[in-house]
Scaffold this motif. Structure first.
Motif, PDB file in Angstrom:
ATOM      1  N   ALA A   1       0.835  -1.191   0.000  1.00 29.38           N
ATOM      2  CA  ALA A   1       0.000   0.000   0.000  1.00 29.38           C
ATOM      3  C   ALA A   1       0.873   1.244   0.000  1.00 29.38           C
ATOM      4  O   ALA A   1       1.938   1.292   0.600  1.00 29.38           O
ATOM      5  N   GLY A   2       0.406   2.304  -0.698  1.00 29.58           N
ATOM      6  CA  GLY A   2       1.145   3.549  -0.749  1.00 29.58           C
ATOM      7  C   GLY A   2       0.929   4.360   0.503  1.00 29.58           C
ATOM      8  O   GLY A   2       0.076   4.060   1.341  1.00 29.58           O
ATOM      9  N   ALA A   3       1.709   5.431   0.650  1.00 29.22           N
ATOM     10  CA  ALA A   3       1.601   6.301   1.807  1.00 29.22           C
ATOM     11  C   ALA A   3       0.286   7.058   1.777  1.00 29.22           C
ATOM     12  O   ALA A   3      -0.242   7.397   0.713  1.00 29.22           O
ATOM     13  N   GLY A   4      -0.304   7.349   2.930  1.00 29.81           N
ATOM     14  CA  GLY A   4      -1.543   8.089   3.018  1.00 29.81           C
ATOM     15  C   GLY A   4      -1.348   9.544   2.616  1.00 29.81           C
ATOM     16  O   GLY A   4      -0.233  10.061   2.609  1.00 29.81           O
ATOM     17  N   SER A   5      -2.453  10.197   2.295  1.00 28.47           N
ATOM     18  CA  SER A   5      -2.378  11.576   1.833  1.00 28.47           C
ATOM     19  C   SER A   5      -2.386  12.586   2.970  1.00 28.47           C
ATOM     20  O   SER A   5      -1.983  13.730   2.786  1.00 28.47           O
ATOM     21  N   GLU A   6      -2.866  12.188   4.155  1.00 29.13           N
ATOM     22  CA  GLU A   6      -2.924  13.139   5.261  1.00 29.13           C
ATOM     23  C   GLU A   6      -1.542  13.337   5.872  1.00 29.13           C
ATOM     24  O   GLU A   6      -0.704  12.446   5.839  1.00 29.13           O
ATOM     25  N   PRO A   7      -1.279  14.524   6.428  1.00 27.04           N
ATOM     26  CA  PRO A   7       0.042  14.794   7.020  1.00 27.04           C
ATOM     27  C   PRO A   7       0.278  13.954   8.267  1.00 27.04           C
ATOM     28  O   PRO A   7      -0.649  13.678   9.037  1.00 27.04           O
ATOM     29  N   PHE A   8       1.528  13.583   8.482  1.00 27.93           N
ATOM     30  CA  PHE A   8       1.892  12.740   9.617  1.00 27.93           C
ATOM     31  C   PHE A   8       1.766  13.500  10.938  1.00 27.93           C
ATOM     32  O   PHE A   8       2.189  14.647  11.043  1.00 27.93           O
ATOM     33  N   GLN A   9       1.171  12.839  11.937  1.00 33.91           N
ATOM     34  CA  GLN A   9       1.125  13.339  13.305  1.00 33.91           C
ATOM     35  C   GLN A   9       1.572  12.215  14.222  1.00 33.91           C
ATOM     36  O   GLN A   9       0.957  11.141  14.230  1.00 33.91           O
ATOM     37  N   ALA A  10       2.626  12.448  14.996  1.00 33.83           N
ATOM     38  CA  ALA A  10       3.166  11.396  15.864  1.00 33.83           C
ATOM     39  C   ALA A  10       2.130  10.886  16.852  1.00 33.83           C
ATOM     40  O   ALA A  10       2.147   9.716  17.243  1.00 33.83           O
ATOM     41  N   SER A  11       1.208  11.757  17.278  1.00 34.66           N
ATOM     42  CA  SER A  11       0.198  11.369  18.265  1.00 34.66           C
ATOM     43  C   SER A  11      -0.963  10.585  17.651  1.00 34.66           C
ATOM     44  O   SER A  11      -1.831  10.109  18.377  1.00 34.66           O
ATOM     45  N   GLU A  12      -0.976  10.461  16.313  1.00 35.60           N
ATOM     46  CA  GLU A  12      -2.087   9.791  15.639  1.00 35.60           C
ATOM     47  C   GLU A  12      -1.649   8.630  14.758  1.00 35.60           C
ATOM     48  O   GLU A  12      -2.409   7.690  14.547  1.00 35.60           O
ATOM     49  N   HIS A  13      -0.442   8.690  14.221  1.00 38.51           N
ATOM     50  CA  HIS A  13      -0.027   7.720  13.211  1.00 38.51           C
ATOM     51  C   HIS A  13       1.148   6.877  13.687  1.00 38.51           C
ATOM     52  O   HIS A  13       2.115   7.407  14.233  1.00 38.51           O
ATOM     53  N   GLN A  14       1.022   5.568  13.458  1.00 41.14           N
ATOM     54  CA  GLN A  14       2.089   4.668  13.890  1.00 41.14           C
ATOM     55  C   GLN A  14       3.376   4.950  13.127  1.00 41.14           C
ATOM     56  O   GLN A  14       3.366   5.334  11.968  1.00 41.14           O
ATOM     57  N   HIS A  15       4.484   4.745  13.816  1.00 40.82           N
ATOM     58  CA  HIS A  15       5.796   4.928  13.214  1.00 40.82           C
ATOM     59  C   HIS A  15       6.817   4.207  14.085  1.00 40.82           C
ATOM     60  O   HIS A  15       6.497   3.786  15.205  1.00 40.82           O
TER      61      HIS A  15
END
Length: 358
Positions: free
Chosen positions: A2-16
């Protein structure tokens, strides 16, 4: 894939995943999981009716220990040989191996117990700053004494039954070993490599960066920093760092020991205030190797203390290292930045003392 999502990355919301340069490891951060309902194990509440002195408690002044020795009527710290040591100085060698898949090496050493205070119903955050300073002085002395013979001296405290502590009396342990254990061995290698590549000690550079960025900084004074590491695994894990380049506990100046006692009291009071409970943790000091290893160049090292507390959501909900953590890599839900912010906002007067005044 799967490609990267279009929404901007937020450390408090998105796994990393985040890199730990001290251990050469990665941790998966999945902050969105904090919204899931908890249906797992709940820990029993911490007992509050601990007697100040129990003659049957082997750590109390005047008590008889398992080996028949009677403790002195100590009024401050009390250091003694562990009655059930994991390491002994005269253990025989296992001898040569007959196959590379079945290796064993000699392991010799000394194990001691250090009582912080004569009272059983007190913990470090409830002790005075001068009393904590006495603990620090004792740590430094025993580290120097045992470090004259052994390459590694591990000072560690397991606080609370949740961390496997079987005795509520305030105490820690000191294990000196003839070998360099795995965790400090990795820290030694990675700090050495960082200095070689960047020209300054890893943790000295890291502490300076965190002091400037402030988002993970919990406490600071003229000599010390307390922060939630960028790569923290445990929910409210902290790292205690000196501001100047210091190799070992025994190298601390008197003023640095005073300010260390003060910032330890502040941190541990915040821990207790977080869920208004006697906050469990495992902690330990890491400094440059000693003994024969201490004769080598150790400028890549920076003294530091790790605090690993298990509580996640409340006094009864803990983080377990199971499943993915045991079989793949470490994972956390709360971001280090969120944890640091919660700790920063907590008062520095102990909740028990506030309750007594009310």
């Amino acid at each position: 894939m799967a490609g990267a999502g279009s929404e901007p990355f937020q450390a408090s919301e998105h796994q990393h995943i985040r890199y730990n340069p001290l251990q050469d490891e990665w941790v998966l951060v999945s902050a969105h999981r904090m919204r899931r309902p908890w249906q797992g194990q709940l820990e029993p509440p911490v007992p509050e009716n601990i007697p100040r002195h129990d003659p049957s408690n082997p750590l109390c002044p005047g008590a008889t220990r398992a080996n028949g020795e009677v403790n002195p009527l100590y009024e401050s710290t009390f250091l003694f040989d562990n009655d059930f040591p994991a390491l002994q100085p005269d253990a025989p060698s296992p001898g040569p191996s007959d196959h590379p898949l079945f290796r064993a090496e000699p392991a010799r050493g000394v194990c001691k117990v250090l009582c912080f205070h004569p009272w059983s119903d007190i913990t470090l955050p409830l002790m005075s700053v001068p009393e904590i300073r006495t603990v620090i002085d004792t740590w430094a002395k025993v580290a120097g004494d045992l470090g004259a013979e052994y390459p590694w001296v591990q000072i560690f405290e397991n606080k609370g039954a949740m961390m496997g502590c079987s005795n509520p009396h305030p105490h820690c342990q000191v294990w000196a070993s003839s070998f360099l254990p795995d965790v400090p061995r990795r820290e030694d290698r990675n700090q050495r490599e960082y200095l070689s590549r960047h020209g300054e000690p890893l943790l000295l550079a890291y502490g300076r960066q965190e002091a400037q960025r402030k988002e993970r900084l919990v406490l600071a004074n003229e000599d010390w920093l307390v922060l939630v590491p960028y790569w923290a695994v445990w929910p409210f894990q902290t790292l205690l760092l000196p501001r100047r380049h210091v190799l070992r506990l025994q190298d601390l100046q008197p003023g640095e020991r005073d300010s260390l006692a003060a910032i330890m009291k502040q941190l541990l009071t915040k821990y207790d205030n977080l869920f208004e409970t006697s906050f469990p943790y495992s902690m330990g000091w890491h400094g440059a190797p000693t003994g024969s290893l201490g004769e080598a160049e150790a400028g890549h090292w920076q003294l530091h203390a790790h605090y690993y507390p298990p509580l996640l959501r409340s006094a009864t909900v803990r983080k377990f290292m199971v499943g993915y953590e045991m079989l793949a890599q470490a994972q956390r839900d709360l971001t280090p930045e969120q944890a640091a912010e919660r700790l920063r906002q907590l008062p520095e007067d102990h909740f028990r003392q506030r309750q007594e005044k009310a």
